[in-house]
Write a protein that holds these residues in place. Structure first.
Motif, short mmCIF file in Angstrom:
data_model
loop_
_atom_site.label_atom_id
_atom_site.label_comp_id
_atom_site.label_asym_id
_atom_site.label_seq_id
_atom_site.Cartn_x
_atom_site.Cartn_y
_atom_site.Cartn_z
N CYS A 1 -3.32 2.42 37.23
CA CYS A 1 -4.58 2.87 37.34
C CYS A 1 -4.74 4.63 37.35
N ALA A 2 -4.09 5.04 38.43
CA ALA A 2 -3.86 6.35 38.65
C ALA A 2 -3.21 7.07 37.52
N ALA A 3 -2.17 6.34 36.69
CA ALA A 3 -1.30 6.99 35.72
C ALA A 3 -2.23 7.01 34.46
N ALA A 4 -2.99 5.68 34.35
CA ALA A 4 -3.48 5.79 33.05
C ALA A 4 -5.11 6.47 32.98
N GLY A 5 -5.56 6.78 33.95
CA GLY A 5 -6.75 7.47 34.11
C GLY A 5 -7.93 6.41 34.11
N THR A 6 -7.65 5.19 34.78
CA THR A 6 -8.64 4.16 34.87
C THR A 6 -9.31 3.96 36.01
N ASP A 7 -10.59 3.79 36.25
CA ASP A 7 -11.12 3.86 37.31
C ASP A 7 -10.83 2.45 38.05
N TYR A 8 -10.45 2.51 39.49
CA TYR A 8 -10.03 1.47 40.16
C TYR A 8 -10.86 1.01 41.56
N LEU A 9 -11.11 -0.02 41.70
CA LEU A 9 -11.94 -0.49 42.93
C LEU A 9 -11.13 -1.75 43.59
#
Length: 395
Positions: free
Chosen positions: A108-116
């Motif tokens: 997620c950090a690499a893809a720019g994806t918000d993570y929960l």
């Protein structure tokens, strides 16, 4: 910080670990409450279980019969990278996170994806900050850990309380947690993982303190307070060594509204002294047993992951967190309360957090951030509309 454009991705929201106990409750909540325009999907490692869950969800909302099913496994980083690249927000219930969580955070950090996630594991959060915060800052991803009962009602409850106090004054808050709830096999496994690793947890915390910038010209503290008798709550306060004070302190460090000198202490609120003493002794015994592998395996075997309290037991469960605050010559008592904290309300908090990140107008943040920093009042408003109570008890 430059947020990646994720608007063209196939999904607004993906729920990973959807067939677990907490995951299925979150899926059921989304089936009932996700807006019609929300493009969401279920993800996990067992397609047959995902199909059975989808069939069950279609009984709640027939439109769920068309939910996409995405196969991914924490042991297969390529599948997690594909999962992260295909959605704007990714929520995971797959723990213990120290064992299974990092590949998805990295993706997620690499893809720019918000993570929960739902972690209550301090070591995991500290290690994810050290390894992936900088990448997420660059990509624009918001990494929000502890998005359930750990630590949303405490974090947002303090934010709510601070907002009612005068600005630019020293603030002192004590939080008192009360509940009658029980827990699941997954929660037990995560707790035993945390208790079995005191030295690695301390090392990770020390490394983070060295790496993380401190607020300039402001003081933020979350000390381990002494046991006390609180007249304001009419309860004994037993210090709680949970993740919540750390999350609150990070929100306070990031937000100037918490004032120039902020201090928070965290307690279990217990009505009777013998129960308080027994709780301390029992917690100490479990912590000691967790250091011994055979004893730890025996404790873990009391509840298997995927098992949890029945709907009837959850319907009888409740929580209440009272905050006793002083600041600028004002004394204030507030409360956040709701139903079953560990599962029904945790599923609600995780689902509403995901919808909040996906659809609400939010502050421009990135990296590892708390719920209060990433979503703040927008998430509080969502939770109030969903039935969680934020109120002033006494002013």
């Amino acid at each position: 910080m430059r947020r990646q454009d994720t608007s063209g991705r196939a999904h607004d929201l993906v729920l990973y670990g959807a067939t677990g106990f907490a995951g299925a409750l979150t899926a059921e909540y989304l089936a009932r409450h996700a807006p019609k325009e929300c493009r969401w999907a279920l993800a996990g490692r067992n397609t047959a279980k995902l199909e059975r869950l989808r069939d069950r969800l279609s009984g709640i909302d027939p439109a769920c019969a068309d939910l996409p099913l995405l196969r991914a496994d924490s042991d297969d980083p390529d599948s997690l990278r594909a999962l992260a690249a295909g959605t704007r927000v990714l929520a995971t219930t797959v723990g213990p996170y120290l064992l299974h969580g990092e590949p998805l955070v990295a993706a997620c950090a690499a893809a720019g994806t918000d993570y929960l996630d739902l972690t209550g594991e301090p070591e995991f959060i500290d290690r994810m900050y050290l390894r992936h915060h900088a990448t997420a800052r660059t990509s624009g991803a918001r990494l929000v850990h502890a998005s359930g009962f750990d630590s949303v009602p405490h974090d947002l409850g303090v934010l709510y309380t601070v907002g009612l106090l005068p600005e630019d004054v020293p603030v002192r808050i004590d939080g008192f947690v009360r509940s009658n709830a029980t827990f699941s096999g997954g929660t037990l496994a995560s707790a035993l993982t945390v208790l079995s690793r005191p030295l690695p947890m301390a090392r990770a915390a020390r490394e983070r303190r060295k790496a993380e910038p401190r607020p300039v010209g402001r003081t933020v503290r979350a000390p381990f307070g002494p046991p006390l008798r609180s007249g304001a709550t009419r309860a004994w306060g037993v210090p709680l060594p949970t993740l919540d004070p750390q999350v609150i302190a990070r929100s306070a460090a990031a937000l100037d509204r918490y004032g120039p000198d902020f201090r928070y202490r965290h307690y279990a609120g217990v009505r009777h002294l013998p129960i308080a003493v027994g709780g301390v002794l029992g917690a100490g015994a479990v912590a000691a047993l967790a250091q011994v592998p055979p004893a730890r395996r025996w404790l873990a075997g009391r509840l298997e992951p995927g098992e949890g309290p029945s709907p009837e037991r959850r319907a009888r469960s409740w929580f209440a967190v009272r905050f006793v605050a002083t600041g600028g010559g004002r004394r204030l008592i507030t409360e956040v309360s709701g139903g079953d904290p560990g599962y029904d309300e945790t599923a609600k908090m995780l689902a509403e957090s995901a919808l909040c990140l996906a659809f609400d107008d939010l502050p421009d943040t990135a990296g590892q951030v708390t719920s209060a920093v990433a979503m703040g009042d927008a998430l509080t408003d969502r939770l109030q509309k969903a039935g969680i109570v934020f109120r002033v008890v006494r002013s």
